[in-house]
Design an enzyme around this catalytic site. Sequence first.
Site, PDB file in Angstrom:
ATOM      1  CG  HIS A   1      -2.095  -0.884   1.134  1.00 28.75           C
ATOM      2  ND1 HIS A   1      -3.232  -0.598   0.409  1.00 28.75           N
ATOM      3  CD2 HIS A   1      -2.307  -2.106   1.688  1.00 28.75           C
ATOM      4  CE1 HIS A   1      -4.092  -1.588   0.529  1.00 28.75           C
ATOM      5  NE2 HIS A   1      -3.558  -2.523   1.290  1.00 28.75           N
TER       6      HIS A   1
ATOM      7  NE  ARG B   1      -2.269   8.373   6.423  1.00 30.54           N
ATOM      8  CZ  ARG B   1      -1.068   8.258   5.844  1.00 30.54           C
ATOM      9  NH1 ARG B   1       0.014   8.752   6.429  1.00 30.54           N
ATOM     10  NH2 ARG B   1      -0.942   7.639   4.680  1.00 30.54           N
TER      11      ARG B   1
ATOM     12  CE  LYS C   1     -14.276   5.789   0.746  1.00 32.03           C
ATOM     13  NZ  LYS C   1     -13.488   5.974   1.969  1.00 32.03           N
TER      14      LYS C   1
ATOM     15  CB  THR D   1     -10.442   4.599  -1.253  1.00 29.85           C
ATOM     16  OG1 THR D   1     -10.062   4.996   0.066  1.00 29.85           O
ATOM     17  CG2 THR D   1      -9.706   3.324  -1.630  1.00 29.85           C
TER      18      THR D   1
END
Length: 810
Positions: free
Chosen positions: A356, A548, A659, A655
């Site tokens: 990741h 973040r 959305k 991600t």
Amino acid sequence: MSLTLSTLQHEVLRHLNYTLGHHQAELDKTYVYRALAIAVRDRLINDWVDTRKKFDATEDRKVYYLSLEFLIGRSLSNAVLNLGIDDEAASVAHEYGVKFEELAEEELDAGLGNGGLGRLAACFLDSCANLKLPVVGYGIRYEYGMFHQHIEDGRQVEDPDHWLRDGNPWEIERPENSRTIRFYGNTTQKISATGELRTALTDTHDVMAIPYDMPIPGYKNGTVNTLRLWKATATDVFDLDEFNSGSYTEAVASKNSAEQITMVLYPNDASENGKELRLKQQYFLVSASLQDVLEGWTKNHGSDFTGFAKANCFQLNDTHPACAVPELMRLLMDDYGQSWEEAWKITSSCMAYTNHTLLPEALERWSVALYGRLLPRLLEIIYEINRRFLALVAERYPGNVELQRRVSLVEEGHEPQLRMAYLSIVGSFSVNGVAQLHTDLLKEGLFSDFHALWPEKFNNKTNGVTPRRWLSHCNPGLRDLLDQTIGDEWKRDLSHIEKLKPHAEDTDFLRRWIDVKQANKRVLSEYVLETTGVVFDPAFMFDVQVKRIHEYKRQLLNVLHCIHLYNRIKVGDTAGMVPRCVLIGGKAAPGYHVAKLIVKLIGNVSDTINKDPDTADWLKLVFLPNYRVSAMEVICPGTDLSEQLSTAGKEASGTGNMKFMMNGALTIGTLDGANIEIRDKAGPENFFLFGLDASEVVDARKAYCPNDIIASDPEIAHVMERLEGGWFNRNEPGIFDMLTAGLRDPYDQWLTIADFRSFIDAQAQVAAEYQEQALWSKKSVLNVAGSGHFSSDRTIGQYADEIWKTRRQS
């Protein structure tokens, strides 16, 4: 149990009276929520049991998703949606004088994750259930989540996130499946009853792992999968002799020490004790989960592991569960009598690793000294894996000592380190990235040596998000419009969303589309006012960046642009400008000083902008505190512009970008992570591109001169003058010097100034197109119509077909 309204009403009343001992005369929303949650959970139980029986009866491969994070959010609204009892739940809530939404808000977000990694894992579990795949999630039942964030004087302050303070009605404790986890100790060798040499651990500190199961329902399909979370407790609660002698603290010391393991999500690892606790968490999760699977296997197959790898697969969600490789070896050899060769064949055939990150500094390493002290047997096994692996490399590339040094699982030096990503690659049969660019960069850069050795291991699985939560649940206005226009099959298979494309030319449809967006913006405005006290006008463009807080995600670039707009407003240069409300949210890691300084800068700049009467008609800026799943459910439906600003080559996928796209926001972004694929699916004309691409970033670093860029661009120079002149920190001189020095540093790896002019120009294009609402809405429709590729159902379907080799149940 039926789904009728009368049944649900009866069950809620029964649980209020008898399970919770609460009577209507003293009605409390919290109790109504709990009674409804238990009633809905009860409805899932039969399907849960049937699903497990069905999967146990099949010979299809079982999959175990190992992750330190599962950011599942709130369970009640998700279960109600997937059961298709929205109207019934709303009616029950109304009977008690509240709205269903109010009851849902009584549930605290499950504190089981930090950000994208954990939310991705939750989306994946949803899709596994939707596709009827035999998948179990394994995680940790943290008593406290990451932290609650609030802002004082612009600074992030962390508060405990005790999400379990009122219990969790969605979990079922399974003490009969508890496992013993063994830390520290010494390795000894002995002769087994069959005359074979065996290794054993002695003098260990043991901890009990108690499982708590949570149901993961599929969408109206009768499938309910399992998320099993482990809680740590002592093997002996306390020392009775110590207690009786008056040494009360010492009597419960082992209990307190054990429970620390699952007390807090990601303890601060700045200290040696913090590092040790984090490693304990990782091993605790892995050992308990592997023991669980192995015991289930031996119940049916005894000590015959011939078909184990074919029947089971473990997916490692990043390197946190990397010790699954040596732990499975240990269990197979030391507990079940397998030879090294037999154990390695099984292990390397059933482990799969998802990477990741593209940041080398984010690749997990553990001190050999710490690892050897805490997990001595695993360290022995890792060294043997490394010895055999390096022998293979030497055989393949004779004399290439430098290559052996580069790929060794042990990084030599003053304090030798274990490279957990390398261990994951060597011990797995599959290694996947999470966006096409990310996977390409892994193969060409970070893991190029391993790709040369095993090209067949590497593959791409672009991330996705579940359309049930991230469109159907969070955006009911758009959901209903889609259902009326193209039918509702998109909820099960988002590829059907493509049917929306022709409607982008329909004037009446676009008018309804705008109405839905405006309604969502009003809801978001209310949320912002309630949370921050700042008024967002729904007539303004809503410009959002939530993720973040990290330098590579470049919230700093967003703030610089806000200062640029502020400068223009102050001199009366508003030609071509569109009124906009800018929202930034996210948490900075407690020990990440620069990230926390960026939060402070956002707060100071917003305070200046929002208090200046000159900006009232043009610009608002807020930092939204305590960003989390339930906040995103309000934010993404009301967003016009999605900010995806990472330095190209740094973001693995993202991600949040998916959305926003799924909810009709247009993206301004770099060619990084999944942005590339989003731009491709939406159409380049419906995406606002700026900045250097990944190869240009590499070239730019060779002769990067940010000071020259600043000096040659008056608008950028004006922004820096404001920052460096203390305009936003009059009472705190020098507080932002570290940030401004970083922007001017020719070795700034984030290249913020290099992309600033391109960002300003792209934002000007955004403003021009937003003023043409019919054009903007058409582009919004085409973004949603192109979002089918970014369903986690598609992603998980590819995992199932190409990595796990398991089948969907009928």
